[in-house]
Design an enzyme around this catalytic site. Structure first.
Site, PDB file in Angstrom:
ATOM      1  CE  LYS A 114      -4.383  -1.652   1.817  1.00  0.00           C
ATOM      2  NZ  LYS A 114      -5.420  -1.501   2.827  1.00  0.00           N
ATOM      3  CE  LYS A 201      -9.160  -8.714  -4.946  1.00  0.00           C
ATOM      4  NZ  LYS A 201      -8.735  -8.584  -3.579  1.00  0.00           N
ATOM      5  CE  LYS A 204     -15.006  -0.544  -3.138  1.00  0.00           C
ATOM      6  NZ  LYS A 204     -15.455  -1.751  -2.454  1.00  0.00           N
TER       7      LYS A 204
HETATM    8  P1  ADP Z   1     -11.904  -3.679  -3.332  1.00  0.00           P
HETATM    9  O1  ADP Z   1     -10.629  -4.346  -3.787  1.00  0.00           O
HETATM   10  O2  ADP Z   1     -12.972  -3.764  -4.368  1.00  0.00           O
HETATM   11  O3  ADP Z   1     -11.695  -2.283  -2.839  1.00  0.00           O
HETATM   12  P2  ADP Z   1     -11.795  -4.510  -0.614  1.00  0.00           P
HETATM   13  O4  ADP Z   1     -10.321  -4.629  -0.703  1.00  0.00           O
HETATM   14  O5  ADP Z   1     -12.378  -3.362   0.156  1.00  0.00           O
HETATM   15  O6  ADP Z   1     -12.405  -4.543  -2.086  1.00  0.00           O
HETATM   16  O7  ADP Z   1     -12.337  -5.881  -0.008  1.00  0.00           O
HETATM   17  C1  ADP Z   1     -13.336  -6.033   0.959  1.00  0.00           C
HETATM   18  C2  ADP Z   1     -13.513  -7.512   1.210  1.00  0.00           C
HETATM   19  O8  ADP Z   1     -13.969  -8.179   0.006  1.00  0.00           O
HETATM   20  C3  ADP Z   1     -12.236  -8.251   1.609  1.00  0.00           C
HETATM   21  O9  ADP Z   1     -12.552  -9.225   2.590  1.00  0.00           O
HETATM   22  C4  ADP Z   1     -11.758  -8.918   0.336  1.00  0.00           C
HETATM   23  O10 ADP Z   1     -11.024 -10.096   0.581  1.00  0.00           O
HETATM   24  C5  ADP Z   1     -13.072  -9.234  -0.368  1.00  0.00           C
HETATM   25  N1  ADP Z   1     -12.893  -9.172  -1.834  1.00  0.00           N
HETATM   26  C6  ADP Z   1     -12.612  -8.065  -2.551  1.00  0.00           C
HETATM   27  N2  ADP Z   1     -12.545  -8.347  -3.872  1.00  0.00           N
HETATM   28  C7  ADP Z   1     -12.776  -9.687  -3.993  1.00  0.00           C
HETATM   29  C8  ADP Z   1     -12.852 -10.607  -5.104  1.00  0.00           C
HETATM   30  N3  ADP Z   1     -12.684 -10.183  -6.344  1.00  0.00           N
HETATM   31  N4  ADP Z   1     -13.119 -11.908  -4.865  1.00  0.00           N
HETATM   32  C9  ADP Z   1     -13.306 -12.349  -3.604  1.00  0.00           C
HETATM   33  N5  ADP Z   1     -13.251 -11.547  -2.519  1.00  0.00           N
HETATM   34  C10 ADP Z   1     -13.002 -10.225  -2.687  1.00  0.00           C
END
Ligand code: ADP
Length: 338
Positions: A114, A201, A204
């Site tokens: 990060k 993956k 967002k």
């Molecule tokens: P983003 O990457 O969209 O900002 P976050 O990092 O805030 O999402 O993730 C919030 C939760 O959702 C975490 O527990 C993360 O492991 C899960 N998560 C995020 N993206 C995925 C994905 N593509 N597949 C499975 N789990 C996910």
């Protein structure tokens, strides 16, 4: 939380806006399911959301938005709390800071990733001390409720290990096994890929076309699924990442019958991707329609949700206050009640 015979599960999520299929299938659905077997304490961790650059005008509304979304998909409001409404988390974080080495924090891969991202994307290259300290606050989130289990994915394993180290060091220093070392709860959750680029993956941060929001309108969801990348033209014996992803979404969204039938067709070499996409779109729309109805009901009475969350946070806070009182005693701080 309340049933004393059940083990306690603690999990937290940052209020960073929209909820997509990856968040739902990968994390939140698991929260919903765990509620029947465990005493669950779920935090919307707004203090954590401040560790990366963020918009002060949006944090509060994002927090309410996430709470609304969580309740709409089936998280019980009585299991939810907002981290900043339980300031004892920050207090315990401070105490734990004194039981954690700087070197340990610097070694966290998530901090390295990060902070690198911040350096690359921000002109002022600002990296907050909060980002470095994040896993200590996370340790406080877990230990303040004496949680037995924390659902973890691979990316959080290192942080859980740090929590165990801090708890162990604390116990050693105070001369008693006060904190139970928390364990990871390894539940199978699917990793959902972007339908626009199945090699990355669903997320967002990758941009709008790379995630399917659980609450966007059905037409958009259908369009996104129907334009999903299935294969890249390369002839291969192996199922392509895009097709695998669609099958995974179909199964996760509940239509196991279509999943199994279409899988047989695939094995026979007769699968038409169009049919798979129709089945996935129908299944996802059906599932998300229910969520949207529930969300509209909750949004129609925001006052009720706010008072529920205020009450549940106050309830959960009592447990945190009890821990803080005991911890202050153990570490030699004054423990005067005003
Ligand atoms: P983003 O990457 O969209 O900002 P976050 O990092 O805030 O999402 O993730 C919030 C939760 O959702 C975490 O527990 C993360 O492991 C899960 N998560 C995020 N993206 C995925 C994905 N593509 N597949 C499975 N789990 C996910």
């Amino acid at each position: 939380m309340s049933d004393t015979n059940k083990k306690t599960v603690l999990s937290c999520i940052q209020p960073t806006g929209d909820m997509h299929l990856g968040n739902y299938f990968g994390a939140v659905k698991n929260w919903v399911d765990l509620q029947s077997d465990y005493d669950c304490v779920y935090g919307v961790v707004d203090y954590h959301a401040m560790t990366m650059p963020y918009d002060v005008k949006k944090l509060r509304s994002n927090t309410w938005e996430l709470i609304t979304n969580l309740v709409a998909v089936g998280v019980k409001p009585e299991n939810l709390f907002v981290q900043s409404l339980v300031p004892e988390h920050a207090e315990l974080c401070w105490i734990f800071n004194c039981f954690c080495g700087i070197g340990e924090l610097g070694r966290m891969t998530q901090f390295k990733d990060k902070s690198k991202k911040n350096e690359e994307e921000q002109s002022n290259k600002f990296i907050s001390a909060g980002l470095l300290d994040y896993p200590v606050l996370q340790t406080a989130d877990i230990l303040i409720y004496k949680a037995d289990y924390v659902p973890v994915g691979k990316d959080q394993e290192q942080h859980l290990e740090l929590s165990r180290n801090i708890a162990g060091r604390f116990n050693h220093q105070v001369g008693q096994e006060y904190f139970v070392l928390p364990e990871g709860l390894y539940t199978e959750t699917p990793k959902i890929m972007s339908t626009a680029d199945p090699m990355r993956k669903m997320s967002k941060s990758a941009g709008e076309k790379h995630y399917i929001s659980v609450f966007s309108d059905s037409k958009r969801i259908e369009k996104q699924i129907k334009s999903a990348v299935t294969d890249t033209g390369e002839v291969s014996e192996k199922m392509s990442a895009g097709v695998q992803n669609l099958f995974m979404i179909l199964k996760a969204s509940g239509d196991t019958i279509s999943h199994d039938q279409l899988m047989d067709t695939y094995r026979d070499g007769n699968l038409r991707y169009g049919d798979l996409k129709v089945a996935v779109a129908e299944s996802v729309v059906k599932m998300t329609d229910d969520f949207k109805v529930r969300r509209a009901e909750i949004s129609a009475d925001k006052k009720q949700l706010k008072s529920q969350i205020k009450a549940s946070s106050a309830d959960i806070r009592r447990k945190a206050q009890e821990t803080i009182r005991e911890v202050k005693d153990l570490v030699g701080l004054l423990n005067v009640r005003f």
